[in-house]
Each structure stands twice: as C-alpha cells, then as structure tokens.
Write an enzyme that holds these catalytic residues in place. Structure first.
Site, PDB file in Angstrom:
ATOM      1  N   ASP A 120      -6.188 -16.589  -0.409  1.00  0.00           N
ATOM      2  CA  ASP A 120      -4.863 -16.365   0.189  1.00  0.00           C
ATOM      3  C   ASP A 120      -4.605 -14.861   0.280  1.00  0.00           C
ATOM      4  O   ASP A 120      -4.270 -14.327   1.343  1.00  0.00           O
ATOM      5  CB  ASP A 120      -3.762 -17.028  -0.656  1.00  0.00           C
ATOM      6  CG  ASP A 120      -4.096 -18.460  -1.015  1.00  0.00           C
ATOM      7  OD1 ASP A 120      -4.158 -19.291  -0.107  1.00  0.00           O
ATOM      8  OD2 ASP A 120      -4.325 -18.728  -2.213  1.00  0.00           O
ATOM      9  N   GLU A 132     -12.499 -19.851   2.515  1.00  0.00           N
ATOM     10  CA  GLU A 132     -12.245 -19.511   3.921  1.00  0.00           C
ATOM     11  C   GLU A 132     -12.771 -18.125   4.284  1.00  0.00           C
ATOM     12  O   GLU A 132     -13.549 -17.965   5.224  1.00  0.00           O
ATOM     13  CB  GLU A 132     -10.733 -19.593   4.185  1.00  0.00           C
ATOM     14  CG  GLU A 132     -10.365 -19.127   5.579  1.00  0.00           C
ATOM     15  CD  GLU A 132      -8.998 -19.579   6.044  1.00  0.00           C
ATOM     16  OE1 GLU A 132      -8.518 -20.652   5.603  1.00  0.00           O
ATOM     17  OE2 GLU A 132      -8.407 -18.865   6.882  1.00  0.00           O
TER      18      GLU A 132
HETATM   19  O1  TRH Z   1     -11.420 -17.465  -3.569  1.00  0.00           O
HETATM   20  P1  TRH Z   1     -11.490 -18.565  -2.589  1.00  0.00           P
HETATM   21  O2  TRH Z   1     -11.886 -19.861  -3.098  1.00  0.00           O
HETATM   22  O3  TRH Z   1     -10.113 -18.627  -1.894  1.00  0.00           O
HETATM   23  C1  TRH Z   1      -9.402 -19.635  -1.247  1.00  0.00           C
HETATM   24  C2  TRH Z   1      -8.336 -20.196  -2.106  1.00  0.00           C
HETATM   25  O4  TRH Z   1      -8.870 -21.179  -2.946  1.00  0.00           O
HETATM   26  C3  TRH Z   1      -7.267 -20.757  -1.230  1.00  0.00           C
HETATM   27  O5  TRH Z   1      -6.315 -21.446  -1.945  1.00  0.00           O
HETATM   28  C4  TRH Z   1      -7.884 -21.616  -0.186  1.00  0.00           C
HETATM   29  O6  TRH Z   1      -6.883 -22.052   0.630  1.00  0.00           O
HETATM   30  C5  TRH Z   1      -8.867 -20.820   0.612  1.00  0.00           C
HETATM   31  O7  TRH Z   1      -9.875 -20.339  -0.243  1.00  0.00           O
HETATM   32  C6  TRH Z   1      -9.470 -21.618   1.719  1.00  0.00           C
HETATM   33  O8  TRH Z   1     -12.527 -18.185  -1.388  1.00  0.00           O
HETATM   34  P2  TRH Z   1     -12.402 -17.208  -0.140  1.00  0.00           P
HETATM   35  O9  TRH Z   1     -11.476 -17.747   0.883  1.00  0.00           O
HETATM   36  O10 TRH Z   1     -13.768 -16.951   0.297  1.00  0.00           O
HETATM   37  O11 TRH Z   1     -11.801 -15.873  -0.711  1.00  0.00           O
HETATM   38  C7  TRH Z   1     -12.507 -15.003  -1.521  1.00  0.00           C
HETATM   39  C8  TRH Z   1     -12.074 -13.576  -1.242  1.00  0.00           C
HETATM   40  O12 TRH Z   1     -12.603 -12.714  -2.230  1.00  0.00           O
HETATM   41  C9  TRH Z   1     -12.602 -13.060   0.098  1.00  0.00           C
HETATM   42  O13 TRH Z   1     -11.640 -12.227   0.692  1.00  0.00           O
HETATM   43  C10 TRH Z   1     -13.817 -12.238  -0.307  1.00  0.00           C
HETATM   44  C11 TRH Z   1     -13.346 -11.676  -1.600  1.00  0.00           C
HETATM   45  N1  TRH Z   1     -14.342 -11.192  -2.548  1.00  0.00           N
HETATM   46  C12 TRH Z   1     -14.487  -9.833  -2.727  1.00  0.00           C
HETATM   47  O14 TRH Z   1     -13.824  -9.035  -2.054  1.00  0.00           O
HETATM   48  N2  TRH Z   1     -15.355  -9.379  -3.670  1.00  0.00           N
HETATM   49  C13 TRH Z   1     -16.135 -10.213  -4.399  1.00  0.00           C
HETATM   50  O15 TRH Z   1     -16.900  -9.726  -5.259  1.00  0.00           O
HETATM   51  C14 TRH Z   1     -16.016 -11.612  -4.162  1.00  0.00           C
HETATM   52  C15 TRH Z   1     -16.893 -12.578  -4.920  1.00  0.00           C
HETATM   53  C16 TRH Z   1     -15.109 -12.071  -3.251  1.00  0.00           C
END
Ligand code: TRH
Length: 382
Positions: free
Chosen positions: A17, A275
């Site tokens: 989010d 996402e």
């Molecule tokens: O963390 P997520 O599972 O996030 C979400 C939430 O669960 C939310 O509620 C749901 O609706 C949505 O997914 C679909 O996975 P996501 O979306 O990939 O987000 C992770 C974020 O973290 C993304 O912007 C990438 C970032 N990230 C970094 O910047 N550095 C890192 O080292 C890692 C592992 C991730």
C-alpha cells in the site's frame, strides 16, 4: 504554479500500500513536476523501503514529495486540484466537505488494486460519485490493456535497467553494497520475496539437490520461519550466507525501492509477491514467479489464472505449461503437482521464458504509464 495533488493511503498490511502510493507520488513529482502531498497513516513500512523517510516525523519533504502522516482528527488543510484515494481508503470527512465547497470540482480518483481479470477493462474510469455529496469521483484500475489505467513506470526506467546490465562496475558496486559476491557465470541468481509459503522447503531442497548452483537472495525477515527451520536454526544474515548442497541462501537488508528494482534487473529469476514487486519483476523482463496475495474464498486463484492466461498467451505450449505448473505449485493451487518437479520443468523452459519476458515487457512498455495517463485525466484531458 504546478497543480496540487493529494494522495491518501492507509496501510492495510505489509509494504505494497505504502510502496505503490510512494512510487506514484515520486513519479508525479519527478516526471511531471507536480506539487504532491502523500498522506499516509503509518510511516513504519515506508521508512523500510524509503530510507530518507523518518517514521516519527509528521511532515517531511522527501524525493520532491511532501510526506504527511495522516493523523485523526485530520487538520483543516487546503484541498488539492487532484485527489487520489488509494485502494478505496476513504477520505477524512472534513477534507471531503472542503472538496464539496471547491469550484470547479476537483478531480477525484479511487486508485484500485491491480488485476488482470477481463472485467477491469469495463470498470476502469467508471463514475463513482460520493454517495452523500454527489461529488464526482472515478475509479482508476491499473491493468495490462489500453482500456485500463496502466502500470506505474518511471520515465527512463528501461533505459536505466539496460545501462546497469551493460555496466559491470555498477553491478559489482551493487553486490558489494549488499555484502554479496559478484555473480559467477555458472550460477543461477534468484531473488526471493514471498509470503509464508508451504512450498518453500521443498523448493529449497530442489535447489540444494539440483545440478545448477543457485544463489538465493532474500530480504531479511522474508520467509524467516521456513528458512530457520530448513537451515536447522542457521537463518542467514547479511554477509553470512547459509549453504547446503548447490544452494547458497544470502540475506540482504531491505533496500530502497530503486535498489530493489536493480536487484531484480540483475537476477536471473525473480520471486515476487503482492502488487508492486509483481509489476517490477515485469519491468525487469526476466523469468519470474508470482506469489499472489492470499484472499478469503480463494478468489486470488482466479486472479492468478487471469494473469497467466494473458501472460502465457504468447508462449509456446510446453513453456506455457511449465510456467503455469510452477506458479500453481508455488501458490498451492489445488491439483498442482509437486514443486520440485515443477521447478525442473520451469528451469528447462528458461530459454523460452527469457525470450518471452523480453517480448512481454516490450509490449507493455508501448502502453502509456499509469502516472502519465492519470496526469492527463487529472487535467480533464481524458
Ligand atoms: O508487501 P506486499 O505484500 O504488499 C501488498 C500488501 O500486502 C497489500 O495489502 C496488498 O494489497 C498488496 O500487496 C497487493 O507486496 P508488494 O505489493 O510487492 O509491495 C512490496 C513493496 O516493497 C514494493 O514497493 C517493493 C518494496 N520493496 C523494497 O523497496 N525493498 C525491498 O527490499 C523489498 C523486499 C521490497
């Protein structure tokens, strides 16, 4: 004066989010020169993936964005020209009342979750006026077709990716900063970002027992329970990998979003989830596996298949079946085969999957990015 944009977001869980809202806010400011404020109710998650962010400061300026903690009661602030309500989080009542007093009415969009399901084409852009005040408001559905709101893609993203892939020195610098050895020509370097996943131990076994040396890079805390159990309490830490058979599991700290992108660009296979990382793996244009966010009633399996249907459409039948089989096993879809065998099929299909990933990304990149289309819509041009 640049137009003023307000983005409102509530963190439901994890990083996505905050991650999506932050990426959008940064892009609107950097690529479109807009005056953007992101209102976020919890800065903790964002501060892990945006190191310039101080989780304890109510208001700060970072990466050209005004970042404000969304506290209640919400203060009386000047409303913006364009308002984004991320993931249908609702807006503070006082802010909505102030919006209703604006003339002309502001542009107000509800940014929805990403899905590849066909119905998104028809739902994108539909009006959703505020139920009590009748204020105009529209749905904004990200997606994979020209009829949707598009995908977040920064200006120059793919050129930056290609430049890093040509620059051995910059690659070494990235690995060193993560306390990882440079990649060797014979190894398969994979990044691993997933939810707790019952299929993981068997996949680790397959990697450890396989013919190809695998370096698995995992951000600290991700799959920690499974990794701890699998390694017999030798959970890897940054700079201190765990090695079994042909597998090295290397932990890294959580990195800034831009460095996470770079990591995906340099890995041969990326495991992503949710996402935002799911989209970033597609810009990386390498074979990948998606751990979809689990939802009640297992509706996520329908979403998984909807994406697979789109993504695998251009693949030859055997590679398509390998991709489908592996993703279904990774996501625990009923009837999927064992992950170890599915991995071997995926690995055998890798040359096809690599070519396909490139072609898919090239097609996607022909569509305008989400921020660019949103800016036009916000200015009343769409
Ligand atoms: O963390 P997520 O599972 O996030 C979400 C939430 O669960 C939310 O509620 C749901 O609706 C949505 O997914 C679909 O996975 P996501 O979306 O990939 O987000 C992770 C974020 O973290 C993304 O912007 C990438 C970032 N990230 C970094 O910047 N550095 C890192 O080292 C890692 C592992 C991730």
């Amino acid at each position: 004066m640049p137009a003023r944009w307000d983005i409102f977001c509530k963190v439901v869980d994890n990083y996505g989010d905050a991650g999506v809202s932050w990426r959008l806010a940064r892009q609107l400011a950097a690529d479109h020169g807009l005056d953007v404020t992101l209102w976020l109710d919890d800065l903790a998650a964002l501060s892990r993936i945006a190191p310039g962010v101080d989780r304890n400061r109510g208001r700060q300026q970072v990466a050209g964005v005004t970042l404000c903690r969304w506290d209640e009661p919400f203060p009386a602030v000047e409303t913006a020209d364009v308002v984004i309500e991320a993931f249908g989080c609702g807006l503070p009542a006082g802010y909505v009342a102030a919006l209703a007093r604006r003339a002309p009415a502001p542009s107000w969009f509800v940014l929805e979750y990403l899905s590849a399901e066909p119905w998104i084409d028809g739902a994108h852009g539909l009006p959703s006026p505020h139920p009590q005040l009748g204020l105009p408001r529209r749905f904004w559905f990200p997606g994979f077709s020209p009829k949707t709101g598009g995908l977040l893609r920064e200006r120059g993203l793919l050129a930056a990716r290609d430049a890093l892939r040509r620059d051995a020195g910059a690659q070494r610098a990235l690995w060193t900063s993560l306390r990882l050895p440079p990649a060797t020509p014979d190894e398969l370097r994979v990044s691993l970002f997933c939810y707790p996943n019952p299929a993981l131990p068997a996949l680790l076994d397959a990697w450890a027992d396989g013919d190809v040396p695998v370096t698995c890079i995992v951000p600290e805390g991700v799959a920690a329970g499974a990794l701890d159990a699998w390694s017999g309490g030798r959970l890897p830490h940054p700079g201190d990998p765990f090695v079994r058979g042909r597998l090295s599991v290397c932990a890294i700290p959580f990195v800034a979003q831009d460095d996470y992108d770079r990591l995906l660009w340099l890995c041969a296979v990326n495991f992503v989830r949710g996402e935002d990382s799911f989209v970033r793996a597609q810009w990386a244009a390498r074979p990948f596996a998606w751990h979809i966010y689990p939802q009640s009633g297992s509706v996520h399996w329908r979403k998984l298949d909807a994406f697979l249907d789109r993504y695998a459409a251009g693949l030859d039948a055997a590679a398509g079946a390998a991709l489908r089989g592996f993703w279904r096993a990774w996501n625990g879809v009923p009837g999927a085969g064992p992950i170890g065998a599915a991995w071997l099929d995926f690995l055998a299909a890798r040359p096809h999957l690599e070519r396909h990933a490139d072609a898919w990304t090239t097609e996607l990149a022909r569509l305008p990015g989400l921020a660019a289309v949103l800016v036009k819509a916000g200015a009343g041009c769409v």
